[in-house]
Design an enzyme around this catalytic site. Structure first.
Site, PDB file in Angstrom:
ATOM      1  N   GLU A  55     -13.537  -0.932 -38.973  1.00 29.19           N
ATOM      2  CA  GLU A  55     -12.093  -0.921 -38.676  1.00 29.19           C
ATOM      3  C   GLU A  55     -11.567  -2.243 -38.124  1.00 29.19           C
ATOM      4  O   GLU A  55     -10.785  -2.250 -37.177  1.00 29.19           O
ATOM      5  CB  GLU A  55     -11.778   0.193 -37.671  1.00 29.19           C
ATOM      6  CG  GLU A  55     -12.112   1.578 -38.169  1.00 29.19           C
ATOM      7  CD  GLU A  55     -11.962   2.652 -37.085  1.00 29.19           C
ATOM      8  OE1 GLU A  55     -11.474   3.734 -37.430  1.00 29.19           O
ATOM      9  OE2 GLU A  55     -12.345   2.419 -35.930  1.00 29.19           O
TER      10      GLU A  55
HETATM   11  C1  TNX Z   1     -13.622   6.124 -36.219  1.00 32.05           C
HETATM   12  S1  TNX Z   1     -16.353   5.850 -37.130  1.00 32.05           S
HETATM   13  C2  TNX Z   1     -14.254   5.105 -35.552  1.00 32.05           C
HETATM   14  C3  TNX Z   1     -14.315   5.122 -34.086  1.00 32.05           C
HETATM   15  C4  TNX Z   1     -13.592   6.314 -33.515  1.00 32.05           C
HETATM   16  C5  TNX Z   1     -13.858   7.523 -34.351  1.00 32.05           C
HETATM   17  C6  TNX Z   1     -13.275   8.777 -33.801  1.00 32.05           C
HETATM   18  C7  TNX Z   1     -16.095   4.427 -36.845  1.00 32.05           C
HETATM   19  C8  TNX Z   1     -17.069   3.518 -37.356  1.00 32.05           C
HETATM   20  N1  TNX Z   1     -14.987   4.128 -36.169  1.00 32.05           N
HETATM   21  O1  TNX Z   1     -13.828   3.936 -33.557  1.00 32.05           O
HETATM   22  O2  TNX Z   1     -14.024   6.503 -32.215  1.00 32.05           O
HETATM   23  O3  TNX Z   1     -13.349   7.298 -35.631  1.00 32.05           O
HETATM   24  O4  TNX Z   1     -13.652   9.881 -34.546  1.00 32.05           O
END
Ligand code: TNX
Length: 539
Positions: A342
């Protein structure tokens, strides 16, 4: 075997025995009840089992013998006898030279000459007077003793007698894991969890043969691991958490304590420093890292995707070099997780450049890189590993590059997803994940065209935006993590929801003994545990 459920006939037998032989009965005169090894409530389900329908006599005279008397195997024997003492009150002697022939013996044997299917394989041969656990190493023996622990009845079959016995079902088991990487992740960044909390989670995971705990140590809301060369990371970056409470962090001594506690259970710690996104806490501590000339503020919310390192600045790589060096020196396991998810505030070209540079730093310190699936878009080395959580295209890209993958599909394996819309904790952006949905999927074929040999294993991440203490952690993790242990250890042909459901229902005595705040899913007919002798008589 389920002595709890064996009903009136068994109880009458026990009472008759008590009346007829009296409390003075020497232990060998107590007859063993019929058992059925194949209907025991073992999780994860072993590879093969053959029942011989008698009982091994576990009582105060049972001895444990290890061979060869190697320090590691002795540690495994000590762990087993401690757990037997917690469950039954029996304190068994280990390698007691005074031991007598007629007593039942638990042997822990190291056998390197046999051809084992893999390095965590073990066999159990249980007869009336001997229980032999054979394994190639102490690590494999440690997996095997979890099976022994699970085979010990919760209560003795004659709690009123002077010599209570915990009969273990006889037969043989051959067992080995389906995947070498069987993990859970804990996010200590959004909310901090103490060393004691983490240890309890490790202890619970070990019972189900899970061998990896991935610690998500940094994020926008907090930096949770002491880095001696950059002290403000924890002084400032560790000072709060989601919701604005005081955060916290692990000193390097704390981290070593966690690593050692896990290692004693043959579990490895995978440390994650999430970057180049998810780095607000680092940039608040050292504003030079974000490169936009602004000093960011501590963040206590739950948004993602707004922070980034300046990927074109040498200082950033000098910083990362120090962080990777210090953490790698404290981490015996082979992996270092760089996050990489992300990074919406990082330009694509910068992101790819960054991941390649950081991969080299990780390799310089002798570790293999793991990253969330987005890292597969960079020019990766085939020894690096992609953790699939969201995007199948990235998982396939990883395979094309010769990388192995860890499966953590959010729709199936995210422990922070709510069970249903009424769940007290958790999110639901990926799905609601009730206990059956969590179990009913096939890692081997979940992503089309990923051959099984390219799957390192399965990991269930527990993100902590909505949980701030151990009870809440346990509520989201249990019982689902028990299913993930079976998905990653047991062979596909041995996994079956209807069968698992019954075995899961029978985990209550263990979960209650360990004081686990599990979610009592209405989809499971939970067995009431800790029943007294009187209650059993009523059955
Ligand atoms: C996605 S999964 C994220 C996290 C969040 C999560 C909450 C991932 C690699 N990144 O930063 O905490 O969703 O479900």
């Amino acid at each position: 075997m389920n002595f709890r459920n064996n009903g009136l006939a068994k109880i009458i037998g026990v009472l008759y025995m008590l009346v007829s032989v009296g409390c003075e009965a020497p232990p060998e005169e107590i007859s063993m009840p019929e058992t059925d090894l194949s209907s025991e409530n073992l999780i994860p389900m072993p590879s093969t089992m053959v029942a011989t329908n008698s009982g091994f006599k576990l009582d105060q005279y049972t001895r444990v013998v290890t061979s060869p008397v190697d320090g590691n195997l002795l540690d495994v024997a000590n762990y087993l006898t401690d757990k037997i003492a917690e469950k039954t009150g029996l304190r068994l002697a280990i390698n007691d030279p005074e031991g007598e022939e007629k007593e039942a013996v638990i042997y822990l044997l190291q056998q390197q000459n046999t051809s084992w299917p893999n390095d965590e394989a073990y066999t159990l041969s249980i007869k009336r007077d001997s229980l032999i656990l054979a394994a190639p190493s102490a690590k494999a023996a440690f997996r095997g003793i979890q099976t022994i622990r699970q085979l010990i009845p919760e209560i003795s079959n004659d709690t009123l007698a002077e010599y209570p016995i915990w009969p273990i079902a006889t037969g043989s088991i051959e067992d080995h894991p389906n995947f070498e990487y069987r993990g859970s992740m804990l996010d200590v960044a959004r909310h901090f969890f103490s060393v004691e909390d983490v240890k309890k989670y490790i202890e619970l995971l070990a019972y189900y043969k899970i061998n990896v705990l991935h610690l998500h140590l940094t994020d926008d809301q907090g930096w949770r691991i002491e880095i001696k060369s950059w002290p403000r990371l924890t002084e400032i970056g560790g000072s709060t958490e989601v919701g604005g409470e005081a955060g916290g962090f692990f000193t390097q001594e704390d981290y070593k304590e966690i690593v050692a506690y896990a290692a004693a259970r043959y579990m490895m710690i995978v440390p994650e420093i999430d970057m180049p996104g998810h780095t607000n806490a680092a940039s608040v501590s050292y504003p030079i890292l974000n490169g936009n000339g602004k000093t960011p503020q501590l963040y206590q919310g739950t948004r993602v995707g707004f922070s980034t390192f300046d990927t074109r600045k040498d200082t950033v790589y000098a910083f990362i070099d120090d962080v990777v060096r210090e953490i790698s020196a404290l981490t015996p396991g082979p992996y270092f997780h760089i996050g990489g998810d992300e990074s919406h505030a990082t330009k694509k070209a910068d992101y790819l450049y960054f991941v390649n540079k950081v991969e080299k730093i990780v390799q310089k310190y002798g570790k293999q890189m793991i990253g969330w699936d987005e890292v597969a878009q960079a020019d990766m080395d085939s020894t690096s590993i992609a953790q699939f959580w969201d995007n199948e295209r990235n998982a396939k890209l990883a395979i094309e590059k010769g990388m192995k993958v860890i499966l953590s599909p959010a729709k199936k394996a995210y422990l922070d997803m709510q069970y249903d819309s009424l769940s007290k904790h958790g999110l639901h952006w990926a799905a609601y994940i009730p206990v059956d949905t969590a179990y009913v999927w096939t890692p081997e074929t979940y992503v089309d065209k990923i051959p099984k040999e390219m799957i390192l294993g399965v990991e269930a991440p527990l993100w902590s935006e909505t949980i701030s203490n151990l009870e809440e952690l346990e509520y989201l993790a249990f019982p689902r993590i028990i299913g993930y242990s079976e998905l990653s250890w047991s062979q596909e042909e041995n996994r079956n929801w209807e069968n698992f459901r019954v075995r899961l229902a029978n985990q209550t005595p263990f979960l209650d003994m360990m004081n686990v705040n599990y979610y009592p899913s209405p989809r499971i007919d939970w067995v009431k545990s800790n029943r007294s002798f009187k209650e059993i008589l009523k059955d």
